[in-house]
Design a protein around this motif. Structure first.
Motif, mmCIF file in Angstrom:
data_model
loop_
_atom_site.group_PDB
_atom_site.id
_atom_site.type_symbol
_atom_site.label_atom_id
_atom_site.label_comp_id
_atom_site.label_asym_id
_atom_site.label_seq_id
_atom_site.Cartn_x
_atom_site.Cartn_y
_atom_site.Cartn_z
ATOM 1 N N PRO A 1 42.150 -34.730 -8.656
ATOM 2 C CA PRO A 1 42.280 -33.272 -8.703
ATOM 3 C C PRO A 1 41.870 -32.566 -7.409
ATOM 4 C CG PRO A 1 41.199 -34.072 -10.696
ATOM 5 C CD PRO A 1 41.349 -35.258 -9.781
ATOM 6 N N LEU A 2 41.044 -33.220 -6.574
ATOM 7 C CA LEU A 2 40.639 -32.571 -5.311
ATOM 8 C C LEU A 2 41.846 -32.266 -4.434
ATOM 9 C CD1 LEU A 2 37.617 -34.635 -3.960
ATOM 10 C CD2 LEU A 2 37.565 -32.513 -5.259
ATOM 11 N N GLU A 3 42.895 -33.110 -4.565
ATOM 12 C CA GLU A 3 44.069 -32.958 -3.700
ATOM 13 C C GLU A 3 45.002 -31.868 -4.200
ATOM 14 O OE1 GLU A 3 45.927 -36.784 -3.149
ATOM 15 O OE2 GLU A 3 43.982 -37.723 -2.777
ATOM 16 N N ALA A 4 44.645 -31.252 -5.332
ATOM 17 C CA ALA A 4 45.558 -30.272 -5.914
ATOM 18 C C ALA A 4 45.282 -28.841 -5.444
ATOM 19 C CB ALA A 4 45.464 -30.331 -7.440
ATOM 20 N N TRP A 5 44.042 -28.563 -4.995
ATOM 21 C CA TRP A 5 43.743 -27.175 -4.614
ATOM 22 C C TRP A 5 44.494 -26.806 -3.354
ATOM 23 C CZ3 TRP A 5 41.306 -25.430 -8.624
ATOM 24 C CH2 TRP A 5 40.420 -26.256 -9.315
ATOM 25 N N PRO A 6 45.404 -25.827 -3.432
ATOM 26 C CA PRO A 6 46.143 -25.470 -2.216
ATOM 27 C C PRO A 6 45.257 -24.717 -1.219
ATOM 28 C CG PRO A 6 46.866 -24.149 -4.092
ATOM 29 C CD PRO A 6 45.808 -25.067 -4.604
ATOM 30 N N ARG A 7 45.738 -24.702 0.011
ATOM 31 C CA ARG A 7 44.955 -24.159 1.122
ATOM 32 C C ARG A 7 44.432 -22.737 0.867
ATOM 33 N NH1 ARG A 7 44.604 -25.984 6.145
ATOM 34 N NH2 ARG A 7 43.951 -24.476 7.691
ATOM 35 N N HIS A 8 45.279 -21.901 0.237
ATOM 36 C CA HIS A 8 44.846 -20.496 0.113
ATOM 37 C C HIS A 8 43.659 -20.334 -0.834
ATOM 38 C CE1 HIS A 8 46.752 -19.191 -3.822
ATOM 39 N NE2 HIS A 8 47.332 -20.352 -3.630
ATOM 40 N N HIS A 9 43.396 -21.345 -1.682
ATOM 41 C CA HIS A 9 42.201 -21.259 -2.536
ATOM 42 C C HIS A 9 40.923 -21.325 -1.702
ATOM 43 C CE1 HIS A 9 43.813 -22.092 -6.792
ATOM 44 N NE2 HIS A 9 44.773 -21.636 -6.040
ATOM 45 N N TYR A 10 41.033 -21.946 -0.520
ATOM 46 C CA TYR A 10 39.869 -22.059 0.364
ATOM 47 C C TYR A 10 39.740 -20.823 1.258
ATOM 48 C CZ TYR A 10 39.957 -27.083 -0.754
ATOM 49 O OH TYR A 10 39.945 -28.300 -1.403
ATOM 50 N N GLU A 11 40.692 -19.913 1.125
ATOM 51 C CA GLU A 11 40.724 -18.774 2.055
ATOM 52 C C GLU A 11 40.595 -17.427 1.359
ATOM 53 O OE1 GLU A 11 43.689 -21.088 5.176
ATOM 54 O OE2 GLU A 11 44.504 -19.571 3.826
ATOM 55 N N GLU A 12 40.716 -17.421 0.031
ATOM 56 C CA GLU A 12 40.700 -16.143 -0.687
ATOM 57 C C GLU A 12 39.542 -16.108 -1.680
ATOM 58 O OE1 GLU A 12 44.629 -15.962 -2.287
ATOM 59 O OE2 GLU A 12 45.517 -16.084 -0.285
ATOM 60 N N SER A 13 39.020 -14.899 -1.913
ATOM 61 C CA SER A 13 37.808 -14.782 -2.735
ATOM 62 C C SER A 13 38.067 -15.052 -4.209
ATOM 63 C CB SER A 13 37.220 -13.382 -2.605
ATOM 64 O OG SER A 13 36.802 -13.195 -1.295
#
Ligand code: HEM
Length: 489
Positions: free
Chosen positions: A61-73
């Motif tokens: 599941p770690l590979e599923a979080w898309p990049r914008h989840h790490y960039e948006e609140s």
């Protein structure tokens, strides 16, 4: 589930937190030599399509979080599973876990993965049942009691170091070795008369459970009826048959003892389980609740610190500068002849190292809740039934919250910098009423273990061993952590 917004309309609001990677590019910090970038999967640029997403969630599941989840609140979306909110704003995290925690309950997917093994133990239960248990178990983790476990923790760390003396130059699996030591320590502290079965047997059963039942099954995600067999659940059966044997062995040992259940200063955790009563009804815990908590506390008590330690040794092996700093601290403090009845606060470098290891590799990578009523969360409407996800994995690597988030640098946790980390940006033990009950126990045990090992050994990755974190209930290194052991003295 947060990463499921491949098939949804997601929107977000950016936070107001200072510099992330982008700002970092211009900072003087960047002109310094780069800190090491430990192993982690690269987030996908875009949310995945349904089938590949189901596959990824099952695989890792770690590979599923898309990049914008790490960039948006906050990312809110609608999926075929229903509404979700991925929350990375510290004030919103506080609202969910602390201030408004009554508006959330533990979510169904988490229970599906854990309840078959843990039943209605403290981790998985809720409402008044949870309150009674939490109040009753808290004394076992009071600062005084945790301090009283220190001699056993040092002793087990030393026993590990003694066992390793003859293994100079060997390749060992650090995960297995740490798990064994954590279980041995539980057998001397919370379970003062042992955990009933051979610790290696327990570890293998738990690993099997995490690898099978601990995988998110696509059939569960698409809401297939429960009668359709799930492969993971079939494969987890041997482990599920083993856990009751552990409980039975512990209980029959107590039945054979002169006094079945002690109270007062001599009581261990099993005694506390027997002595727990509901203040109002006067009822004791039921047999199933006692069994559930025995497995919960052995399972939670060994797996998470063992993983955190494995990651810590991996990180030390990739950074000579911090390895030397930790060696210097340990050599100095242990040479001064510390009292083994306590784990001194002076281990500041070692503690900073552990904290940074749990930032990069939080053993509990996801806290998920289900909203129990409609309400507002930092400008977003959260409807009843919305799955609210707080992922320490994403939060601890969030671009709005951390400088150079993917790089290893324990300096941020040193006393002179620690105060600059805003609350609720770093939550390896969770927060609020359901914060980890064993946090102080774990920190003390991990510090003693690292000190004892670093004093006598260096660990380096075995050549050809590829490190990758995988999320299976806890965050573990895929295929273990194979390292070469070298004696320092
Ligand atoms: C590095 C070690 C550990 C980490 C990172 C860790 C992390 C966590 C987290 C994040 C939670 C909150 C989960 C949530 O809110 O959904 C939790 C809860 C819990 N932990 Fe730990 N834990 C660790 C060690 C331990 C130990 C040593 C024990 C017991 C000996 C333990 C027992 C529990 C229990 C029983 C709960 C449930 C508490 C409740 O719901 O009231 N943990 N842990």
């Amino acid at each position: 589930m947060g990463p499921l917004n491949s098939v949804c309309s997601a929107h977000s609001i950016a936070g107001t937190f200072p510099s992330g990677d982008a700002a970092d590019l211009a900072s003087p910090e960047k002109r310094k030599p780069q800190r090491p970038r430990p192993a982690a999967p690269h987030p996908p640029e875009r949310p995945q399509q349904l089938l590949s997403l189901l596959w990824t969630l099952n695989k890792n599941p770690l590979e599923a979080w898309p990049r914008h989840h790490y960039e948006e609140s906050i990312v809110v979306g609608e999926t075929f599973l229903g509404r979700f909110a991925m929350v990375n704003a510290p004030d919103a995290i506080r609202q969910v876990l602390v201030d408004d925690c009554e508006s959330y309950r533990k979510d169904d997917l988490q229970n599906l993965l854990l309840k078959p093994a843990l039943g209605n133990g403290l981790l998985t239960t809720s409402g008044s049942e949870w309150r009674i248990q939490r109040r009753a178990f808290a004394p076992a983790f009071s600062p005084r009691n945790v301090a009283s476990y220190a001699p056993a923790m040092w002793q087990e760390a030393r026993a590990l170091s003694d066992r390793w003396m003859s293994l100079d130059g060997s390749i060992i699996d650090v995960c297995e070795q740490m798990a064994r030591t954590m279980l041995d320590t539980l057998s001397k502290t919370l379970f003062s008369r042992g955990i009933g079965r051979d610790p290696d047997e327990f570890r293998s059963a738990a690993t099997r459970y995490f690898e099978t039942q601990g995988r998110i099954d696509p059939l569960d995600l698409i809401g297939a009826p429960a009668w359709i067999p799930r492969v993971g659940r079939l494969l987890s059966r041997p482990a599920l048959k083993f856990f009751p044997k552990v409980v039975e062995a512990i209980l029959s040992e107590r039945r054979g003892a002169a006094r079945f259940s002690k109270s007062g200063a001599d009581a261990d955790f099993v005694d506390i389980l027997f002595n727990t009563r509901d203040d109002e009804s006067g009822d004791h815990l039921s047999d199933t609740e006692i069994a559930a908590n025995i497995i919960t506390f052995i399972g939670a008590g060994f797996e998470t610190p063992a993983n955190a330690l494995s990651w810590t040794f991996y990180l030390l092996s990739i950074d000579e500068e911090w390895r030397e700093k930790v060696e210097r601290e340990v050599d100095q403090l242990l040479a001064e002849g510390i009292s083994f009845s306590a784990v001194p606060e002076e281990f500041v470098v070692t503690r900073a190292l552990i904290e940074e290891a749990m930032r990069l590799y939080p053993p509990v990578a996801i806290l998920s809740r289900s909203a129990t009523r409609d309400h507002d969360l930092r400008g977003h409407t959260i409807r009843e039934g919305t799955t609210v996800i707080i992922s320490p994995w994403v939060l601890h690597r969030h671009r709005l919250l951390w400088d150079a988030p993917d790089r290893f640098d324990p300096a941020k946790f040193m006393p002179e910098n620690r105060g600059r980390i805003p609350r609720y940006t770093y939550i390896p033990f969770g927060a609020g009423p359901r914060v980890c009950i064993g946090g102080a126990y774990a920190m003390q045990q991990m510090t003693a273990t690292i000190a004892m090992i670093v004093r006598s050994f260096r660990l380096d990755l075995a050549s050809g061993h590829k490190v990758m974190p995988v999320h299976r209930v806890t965050l573990r290194p895929e295929g273990g952590m194979k390292m070469r052991l070298t004696r320092r003295r």
